[in-house]
Design an enzyme around this catalytic site. Structure first.
Site, short mmCIF file in Angstrom:
data_model
loop_
_atom_site.label_atom_id
_atom_site.label_comp_id
_atom_site.label_asym_id
_atom_site.label_seq_id
_atom_site.Cartn_x
_atom_site.Cartn_y
_atom_site.Cartn_z
CG HIS A 271 -1.75 1.17 1.38
ND1 HIS A 271 -2.84 1.36 0.57
CD2 HIS A 271 -1.68 2.26 2.19
CE1 HIS A 271 -3.42 2.51 0.89
NE2 HIS A 271 -2.74 3.07 1.87
CG ASP A 273 -0.82 6.11 2.37
OD1 ASP A 273 -1.96 5.84 1.96
OD2 ASP A 273 -0.38 5.72 3.46
CG ASP A 383 -5.58 3.51 4.39
OD1 ASP A 383 -6.36 3.62 5.36
OD2 ASP A 383 -4.52 4.16 4.29
CG HIS A 587 -6.46 7.09 1.12
ND1 HIS A 587 -6.14 6.21 0.13
CD2 HIS A 587 -5.59 6.83 2.11
CE1 HIS A 587 -5.12 5.45 0.51
NE2 HIS A 587 -4.78 5.81 1.73
ZN LIG Z 1 -3.32 4.83 2.95
#
Ligand SMILES: [Zn+2]
Length: 1102
Positions: A271, A273, A383, A587
């Protein structure tokens, strides 16, 4: 013998010592005695620093590419023991090594520990693998140079060190604000022999020890016995015993499961970001570090599959690392590098508009199709902070059948009851949804997580399978060899779930067979945490809202210009601007949970988008004016682009418009009102005629004539402000009666013709309240439930001033001071409007406080309030009956929240806010927060403009007037209106740059629906097709028949209904002209039916 099972904890501890993970690190800080006895201590041998023949560095503050530095003369010699920084700087190292002769025939690795993130490139500049220094579990500091050394061969590598840790450079903690002055120690540069036999045995015993700890009898005891036997058999300097140990392990690993055993599909994942505790620029490098590492894993392990999402990250990689991208593509073709997700970024799903959500999918899908020749049928969003109730429909209309997330496992109140279920959206669309039951997207791939995937799978009775996402996230390099070794051993071992490393599609292929068995969850997936993200970083929310609205009208105007005048449609340009807006909906960006640097980038991006859109609009609009200014109308009429609604036809404001202009109108006969800041306010009479009893929305160019005050029928209406002897301020027009104290308290608000006051008797509205806002952990993210217990009501305004007293607008400013903050509130009422508008300037200097405005209404007994959401509205409780109700103490709403009973309602509108809280009869909206991490300046200082408005209506919700008034507060800013710099002082009147004279007036498209309930969301040129694409939606929840009426100028002949990807072609019938045969100057009309909350997209062809 064999008493090991009598006190099992002793034996398990013995196994752990034997493995040695606890004491281990690659450069041997474990106690020597331990190191020589345990398996970790056997991994690295013959370490040589002398093998490093040359080590040079080139340091700079920027992030130069390999191409930019490869032949630089700025490299200078360096050594280990040096510190490199400051934070965010880059250090390119040139490393030359020569493998010692003694290592010939062996597997040799480079050891590199710079206590920061780094990426190793080969001599040709192709990224090979990432490093993660430091002491965390994501640590990875070795790179395999050769599987079989010849001895004396030389290698040259470049290593790009980023002066930041995996989670940025937070001071005293990961999510604290960045420390600009961090330095990182280059601790180790060496080569060493990697002992793969020791590694293999270590992986065996690690899993056996876990099995002994975690499995049920009899597997537990079997694992314990075998592992104990291995320790007894092992002699460190006798390799033959190592083989015997592996044979022993096989005894356990070769026992097979029965048919009933469950299946865990393990997906390697990282993941990343797209921005968070680091800026976008660093994410680009994180992708290269993480993904190059995964290619090495694929070379090493045939069974390994890796899943990647977010088209934006892929586009970056393609642009910046073309060679790496080529390698990725070849693994995509093999089906082992698996692109999923379909969206541009993993976006927030609370705040973006419906159209933005659609574009996330549309642009993501285009990238997948163009680059991989594929379409992902899985929406992948592990997420994000809550899931809009319209996502199932959007997914369905994008040919996406499956949804994967897991964030609701973080809920603080209620445990979500399902793992595999059908999620049904507002319109009834259903998608098969799975929450990987290990409750993480960063699993370590160990037995514990595999077992939890089963024990926490709440629907395992319906589908005997689960997904597991494993790998270190956020540039931690993703899955590590240890994880892959662990999971590959669990393929089929009696007592352990069958683990298959594969694509998530394999899981959904299994799961979709049992569709009929699953439970159903209807409506939004509300996240019971991170509610502060509706409010934090006010400016990014304002910027996003502006961009969304400007994109909508720019696209519409450009599409019309293309189809009417053949003006080239700026597809590429608009696409680039959309991408910037979509990027900043990531996000952690739009929700406000990133560091300050990210908001500096976002604000630059938003300003660029607005500026360029405004240029496109002006240029396009000018074309219409030039083409259609038939006579010299100077001084008589002016034109502009508008969206109008006949929902407001009952009121004056559908046929009149107020504007504020920097310059006076040339004709001095025309009357104006001078605004308090020296501008000119004019009243325009539009050339519009609405048919009675039609409820329609239209988009077009409007022309109007400035009104001579006193010479028009409007003169009988007026707006006034007066102060009574009791120090009460009364603002009044034809629609509203509003009563304020001189301290800014709204004591009465009545809509004329209705007896009922909107304000609760004995109470007052426009109450400003500061709440103590100290969340448990996630500062920028969370408002906790207990904040409601500690608050300070603001003192009445310390002064007020009447700034304008008519004839067309009244303005009174209230000046407040609270603690260290100041607020100037401009309350406005104009002659045309039935909305009471509050615009604000604020100077905010609080620490961990939340500012709300509150309106106790006379709607006392409504169990629910309504909130605008993407393509519709949702209802949430006003009470606190159950824990599910309590958890919704702060919720997300788009342009309004409405509290109604069957006869009457009050809507609280906003122009850039999202946090609402409606309790009992009190409508509350969150205005500003002041979290201190990860940005300690979040929302501090001046806020140039944010507004809310109060609208009182007769009858229940929903009704089109609420959407209409929310729309007018939003300020459609169209040429010649000013778009970028929001003036804070206007009411509902946009500000004009300059007068553009033309009597051209044309309504291009109208949507007629029975309640004004069908609205348009996009009007643009279709993707790669010569057609107008128009998207409409039913906003109330009432199925109905509606009509699309298109101007003859557009010369439409037929239409198809399509999906959101614009790939479907369903002929729509009946389509017809208003006469049998299309004739010139005849409108083209499409009749269509639309379901409750349904989204429909049509392509119109000439
Ligand atoms: Zn995230």
């Amino acid at each position: 013998m064999a008493q090991h099972y009598k006190k099992e904890s002793i034996t398990i501890e013995r196994l752990e010592l034997f493995c040695g993970w606890k004491d281990f690190n690659t450069y041997g800080s474990a106690p020597l005695g331990r190191k020589s006895q345990n398996l970790c201590g056997q991994l690295w041998k013959e370490e040589s620093v002398d093998a490093i023949k040359d080590l040079q560095v080139y340091s700079c503050e920027e992030r130069p590419s390999f191409e930019q530095i490869k032949s630089s003369s700025r490299f200078t010699p360096t050594t280990t023991g040096q510190q490199f920084g400051p934070s965010w700087s880059t250090h390119w190292f040139l490393v030359e090594l020569e493998i010692p002769q003694a290592m010939s025939g062996k597997e040799v690795h480079l050891l590199w520990d710079c206590n920061a993130e780094a990426l190793l490139y080969n001599e040709q500049g192709v990224p090979q693998q990432g490093f993660v220094g430091g002491k965390g579990i994501c640590r990875r500091v070795d790179f395999p140079v050769t599987k079989q050394a010849k001895g004396n061969e030389r290698f040259t590598f470049f290593i790009e060190m980023a002066a930041n840790g995996l989670f940025g450079v937070g001071q005293d903690g990961d999510i604290e604000p960045p420390d600009p002055n961090r330095y990182f120690l280059l601790e180790k540069v060496a080569v060493a022999v990697f002992d793969r036999e020791a590694w293999n045995l270590l992986c065996d015993v690690t899993l056996l020890a876990d099995a002994a700890r975690l499995l049920a009898p009899p597997y537990k005891q079997q694992a314990l016995r075998i592992a104990n036997d291995i320790v007894n058999t092992f002699v460190v300097d006798d390799r033959r015993t190592w083989n015997a140990c592996r044979e022993l392990a096989k005894e356990f690993f070769q026992q097979k499961n029965g048919d009933g055993q469950t299946k865990v599909i393990a997906c390697g994942h990282c993941h990343i970001d797209t921005a968070w505790l680091w800026p976008y620029e660093e994410t680009i490098r994180k992708c290269a570090r993480s993904w190059s590492t995964q290619l090495r894993n694929m070379e090493q392990y045939d069974c390994f599959h890796f899943v990647a999402s977010q088209a934006q990250q892929m586009e970056w990689t393609k642009e910046k690392y073309p060679e790496l991208w080529k390698q990725i593509l070849s693994y995509v073709q093999q089906g082992r590098f698996v692109p999923v997700g379909s969206t541009w970024v993993e976006m927030d799903c609370n705040l973006p508009s419906g159209e933005s959500l659609v574009r996330q999918f549309l642009l993501g899908h285009s990238f997948f199709r163009d680059n991989f020749g594929m379409h992902s049928s899985i929406f992948w969003l592990p997420d994000t902070f809550g899931y809009s109730s319209q996502l199932p429909q959007i997914m369905r209309l994008c040919d996406i059948r499956y949804f994967m997330t897991q964030k609701l496992s973080w809920n603080l109140f209620n445990r979500f009851p399902h793992s595999t279920f059908l999620w049904e959206g507002l319109d009834g669309s259903t998608v098969l949804t799975h929450f990987p039951p290990a409750d993480t997207y960063n699993s370590l791939g160990n037995l514990k997580d595999v077992l939890y995937s089963v024990s926490n799978n709440k629907d395992i009775g319906s589908c005997n399978a689960s997904l597991l996402l494993f790998g270190h996230g956020d540039g931690g390099g993703g899955p590590s060899p240890a994880m892959i070794e662990s999971l590959s051993r669990m393929k089929d071992v009696a007592g352990i779930p069958r683990v298959e490393m594969n694509s998530p599609q394999v899981f959904f292929d299994i799961a979709q067979q049992y569709w009929h068995r699953y439970p159903r969850w209807k409506g939004e997936l509300y996240f019971e945490l991170h509610r502060g993200t509706y409010t934090s970083q006010a400016k990014v929310k304002r910027g996003n809202r502006n961009c969304e609205w400007m994109l909508k009208y720019t696209e519409a105007l450009c599409a019309i210009a293309y189809f009417v005048h053949g003006k080239p449609y700026p597809h590429e340009h608009l696409q680039q601007l959309w991408k910037l807006v979509l990027l900043n909906q990531f996000h952690d960006t739009l929700p406000g949970s990133s560091i300050r640097q990210v908001y500096q980038d976002a604000s630059r991006h938003h300003a660029k988008v607005c500026r360029e859109l405004e240029d496109i609009m002006k240029e396009t609009f000018q074309l219409f004016v030039e083409k259609h200014a038939t006579t010299n109308q100077q001084g008589v009429k002016c034109s502009w682009i508008s969206e109008d609604s006949s929902t407001s036809a009952a009121s004056l404001h559908s046929s009149y418009q107020l504007v504020i202009c920097n310059d006076p109108f040339p004709d001095e006969q025309i009357s104006y009102q001078t605004t308090f800041d020296g501008k000119y306010m004019y009243l325009l009479k539009k050339d519009v005629s609405w048919e009675p009893n039609t409820f329609s929305w239209s988009f077009g160019i409007q022309s109007a004539q400035p009104v001579v005050h006193g010479g028009d029928d409007l003169s009988c209406d007026s707006v006034s402000i007066q102060k009574t002897v009791e120090d009460v301020l009364i603002l009044e027009n034809a629609y509203l009666y509003c009563q304020f104290t001189t301290g800014g308290h709204l004591t009465s608000l009545r809509r004329k013709g209705i007896q009922r006051d909107a304000i609760q008797s004995g109470a007052f509205g426009n109450r400003l309240v500061t709440y103590d806002d100290v969340p448990l952990f996630w500062d920028a993210w969370d408002v906790e439930v207990y904040h409601e217990e500690k608050y300070w009501e603001w003192q009445p305004a310390k002064s007020y001033q009447i700034l304008e007293a008519g004839p067309w607008r009244v303005v009174v400013v209230f000046e407040y001071e609270h603690h260290r903050s100041y607020l100037w509130q401009y309350v406005m009422l104009d002659i045309l409007s039935d909305v009471l508008v509050f615009r604000h300037q604020c100077d905010w200097h609080e620490s961990r406080k939340l500012l709300r405005v509150e309106f106790p209404t006379s709607v006392l007994h409504s169990m629910n309030a309504s909130f605008e959401t993407q393509f519709g509205w949702v209802s949430r409780p006003t009470h606190r009956n159950t824990s599910w109700d309590i958890a919704k103490f702060e919720v997300c709403g788009h342009r309004f929240a409405d509290l109604s009973d069957p006869s009457f309602g009050v809507a609280l509108l906003n122009d850039c806010k999202y946090g609402y809280s409606v309790k009992d009869n009190v409508l509350r909206m969150s205005l500003l927060r002041s979290p201190k991490s990860p940005d300690d300046q979040c929302d501090m200082g001046r806020h140039a403009s944010f507004s809310y408005g109060l609208f009182v209506h007769e009858g229940a919700f929903p009704q089109a007037s609420v959407w209409d008034r929310a729309q007018s507060l939003q300020q459609i800013l169209l040429p010649p209106w000013q778009a970028v710099d929001y003036p804070f002082h206007d009411s509902l009147a946009p500000v004009m740059h300059k007068w553009i004279f033309s009597d051209y007036s044309e309504t291009f498209i109208r949507i007629i629906s029975p309640y004004g309930n069908v609205l348009w969301s996009a009007l643009k040129k279709a993707q790669g097709q010569d057609a107008i694409c128009i998207r409409v939606y039913e906003s109330f929840g009432c199925p109905c028949d509606a009509q699309l009426v298109v101007s003859p100028l557009l010369a439409i002949r037929n239409a198809v209904e399509t999906n959101l990807l614009e790939t479907d072609r369903k002929i729509v019938a009946p389509t017809r002209s208003s006469h049998q045969k299309p004739r010139e100057n005849e409108q083209w009309i499409l009749n269509f039916s639309i379901g409750a909350f349904e989204i429909k997209t049509f392509l119109l062809f000439q």
